[in-house]
Write a protein that holds these residues in place. Structure first.
Motif, PDB file in Angstrom:
ATOM      1  N   ARG A 238      18.610  10.089  55.931  1.00 48.95           N
ATOM      2  CA  ARG A 238      17.915  10.273  54.652  1.00 48.95           C
ATOM      3  C   ARG A 238      16.742  11.250  54.805  1.00 48.95           C
ATOM      4  NH1 ARG A 238      17.128   6.586  49.599  1.00 48.95           N
ATOM      5  NH2 ARG A 238      15.549   7.809  48.506  1.00 48.95           N
ATOM      6  N   ALA A 239      15.967  11.094  55.861  1.00 48.12           N
ATOM      7  CA  ALA A 239      14.814  11.964  56.065  1.00 48.12           C
ATOM      8  C   ALA A 239      15.243  13.420  56.238  1.00 48.12           C
ATOM      9  CB  ALA A 239      14.021  11.496  57.279  1.00 48.12           C
ATOM     10  N   ALA A 240      16.315  13.648  56.987  1.00 46.35           N
ATOM     11  CA  ALA A 240      16.792  15.012  57.216  1.00 46.35           C
ATOM     12  C   ALA A 240      17.300  15.646  55.924  1.00 46.35           C
ATOM     13  CB  ALA A 240      17.895  15.008  58.274  1.00 46.35           C
ATOM     14  N   LEU A 241      18.000  14.879  55.117  1.00 47.50           N
ATOM     15  CA  LEU A 241      18.495  15.395  53.838  1.00 47.50           C
ATOM     16  C   LEU A 241      17.339  15.722  52.904  1.00 47.50           C
ATOM     17  CD1 LEU A 241      21.487  12.941  53.298  1.00 47.50           C
ATOM     18  CD2 LEU A 241      21.673  15.406  53.704  1.00 47.50           C
ATOM     19  N   THR A 242      16.360  14.843  52.863  1.00 48.05           N
ATOM     20  CA  THR A 242      15.190  15.085  52.013  1.00 48.05           C
ATOM     21  C   THR A 242      14.444  16.332  52.471  1.00 48.05           C
ATOM     22  OG1 THR A 242      14.965  12.709  51.557  1.00 48.05           O
ATOM     23  CG2 THR A 242      13.029  14.091  51.180  1.00 48.05           C
ATOM     24  N   ALA A 243      14.302  16.515  53.781  1.00 49.63           N
ATOM     25  CA  ALA A 243      13.637  17.699  54.316  1.00 49.63           C
ATOM     26  C   ALA A 243      14.394  18.977  53.975  1.00 49.63           C
ATOM     27  CB  ALA A 243      13.475  17.573  55.826  1.00 49.63           C
ATOM     28  N   ALA A 244      15.702  18.855  53.778  1.00 52.80           N
ATOM     29  CA  ALA A 244      16.533  20.008  53.410  1.00 52.80           C
ATOM     30  C   ALA A 244      16.615  20.189  51.898  1.00 52.80           C
ATOM     31  CB  ALA A 244      17.928  19.843  53.994  1.00 52.80           C
TER      32      ALA A 244
END
Length: 261
Positions: A238-244
């Motif tokens: 989730r964090a990686a997707l949000t950062a992208a």
């Protein structure tokens, strides 16, 4: 892709047997595939999971499978059409009853385990699942593998079909899941999994187990709740997707909400 759903298989405890951290996972995902009692889940576990999903604002889906508690629904079964249709209707109806009592609704269906894999290729069982959904509630969406027989049948029947990818599973060059019986079928490196899911959401591709690049278009990503370190893996995805700059949002509306994109 500017948004994507995160789903997880939850409510899979049974009696004194606990599996996964459902409450923590409900704080990460946007859709909960809740066991309906045939492969896992008992009335108490199912109700508690439904209540948790309601409180977390998470969409509820019926996680239907073969009648196989001992095998956790992961054993292939050659059941008749009449039996499979009835079993799927029964499971959806049970979860709908629990959800109604909790003041919420079921918005989609996701087949589980061996049934999920069977209806990727088996047109007869795929049609049986679609028939069951159409008979009990044709407003329900169905979640499945891109290019699968079940999603083709759903499209023909006028059901809403939703494609998904699996965060922690390896893929064959043909775009199907590597069998759990094979080495390397389940991925455990959270950073690697998160990077793969960003690649999926931004490029529509994944690296298959043989190193080739395959096209995978998905509306939802499944983060399994029963693997070691499952919640940390889901959190990193989730964090990686949000950062992208990918919005995390449910594909199916909750009761009283406007339709999700």
């Amino acid at each position: 892709m500017s948004f994507i759903d995160l789903n997880s298989d939850l409510g899979e405890g049974f009696g004194r047997w606990s599996l996964g951290d459902d409450l923590e996972m409900l704080g990460i995902v946007t859709s909960a595939n809740i066991a309906c009692g045939f492969h896992a889940g008992d009335p108490l576990v199912i109700r508690e999971t439904v209540l948790g999903a309601r409180e977390a604002g998470v969409s509820i889906g019926a996680h239907v499978g073969y009648r196989d508690l001992a095998g956790f629904g992961r054993r292939n079964m050659d059941v008749s059409s009449a039996e499979l249709i009835s079993d799927v209707i029964y499971q959806i109806g049970a979860l709908q009853g629990v959800a109604r009592a909790a003041g919420t609704t079921v918005t989609y269906v996701k087949p589980h385990g061996a049934l999920y894999n069977t209806i990727v290729h088996d047109a007869r069982q795929a049609q049986d699942v679609v028939t069951a959904i159409s008979e009990i509630d044709p407003t329900l969406a169905i979640l499945g593998l891109p290019g699968s027989e079940v999603l083709r049948a759903a499209d023909k029947a006028g059901l809403r079909s939703v494609t998904e990818a699996f965060a922690d599973r390896a893929y064959t060059p043909a775009g199907t899941l590597v069998s759990r019986k094979e080495a390397g079928s389940v991925l455990h490196d959270a950073a690697l999994v998160a990077a793969r899911m960003v690649q999926l959401a931004t490029e529509g591709t994944l690296t298959a187990i043989d190193g080739s690049t395959i096209t995978v278009v998905a509306d939802s990503i499944c983060v399994h709740g029963d693997s070691p370190g499952a919640t940390e893996l889901a959190r990193q995805v989730r964090a990686a997707l949000t950062a992208a700059a990918i919005d995390i949002t449910a594909f199916a509306p909750r009761a009283g909400d406007p339709a999700a994109p």
